[in-house]
Scaffold this motif. Sequence first.
Motif: not given
Length: 293
Positions: A51-55, A102-111, A245-259
Amino acid sequence: MKRALAAGLALVVAVGLAGCSGSSTGSNGSGKDGATVKVGVVGDNNEPWETAADSLKEKENIDVELVKFSDYVQPNQALSDGSVDLNSFQTEIYLDTYNSEHGTDLTSIGYTIIEPMGLYSHRVSSVGDLADGATVTIPNDVSNGGRALKLLEKAGLITVNPDAGLTPGLDDVTGNPKNLRITQLDAAQTARSLDDSDAAVVNSGIAVDAGLTPSTDAIFIEETGEASRPYYNVIAARASDVDDETYRTVVRYYQSDEVARTIADSTRGSQIAVWDGAPSASPSATASQSKAA
């Protein structure tokens, strides 16, 4: 010679200007417009992401490519080595544990969601029906295994050492009145173990892929509330990309009422949207279910 020097200087200036020009780009090498973002996921049921990908494609010209994995280790490896740009499959506590190990620094950018973990059985219809010495399988990784033991404790089947916090291990089991034989498997195998064990604690997404409906098929299911925050699922990025910016946009579209509506409809209420402002962001305090213990 003067003309040749002038021409050479002009060429150098032109190349320099070309190198300085262009729009801001994401770390996947594309600007926001026309970007392709690879998102690592686990399992085949990904309607919310679809759904997010279509939008995103329609409104931002961003292509989301879902890269599917079959276990909980590969998506983080792929994110670390750049094979994917983001991943979306794990809880916050799992991500923290993975980074530590694993000594990595992967980071959450959205629930995204919470997937209540459940206890399932093909042999009994209630927790109280589990016999003395019954076999129970749980995930074998630190965060999901600890979460499973806490669920068994909540169901009244065992007690665990409170000093172990959210990640108790088998050595932290302090009481086991039914003498349950608890064994550990890779999380992706727990649902399959139901044919050979009396019960299994299964992550919601894996249960859904196995044809189970957590909200109705579990004989005991995890309660949800503010204390569940460590079990919120996240969208993860490399630390260097958290402001992309692109990844933040992806998060914003996932965190929508439609999703959020897609999550509720496609999982029949078995998954709950948990980002700020989500229609279902306040899970019921009475979400814990037990079938006639």
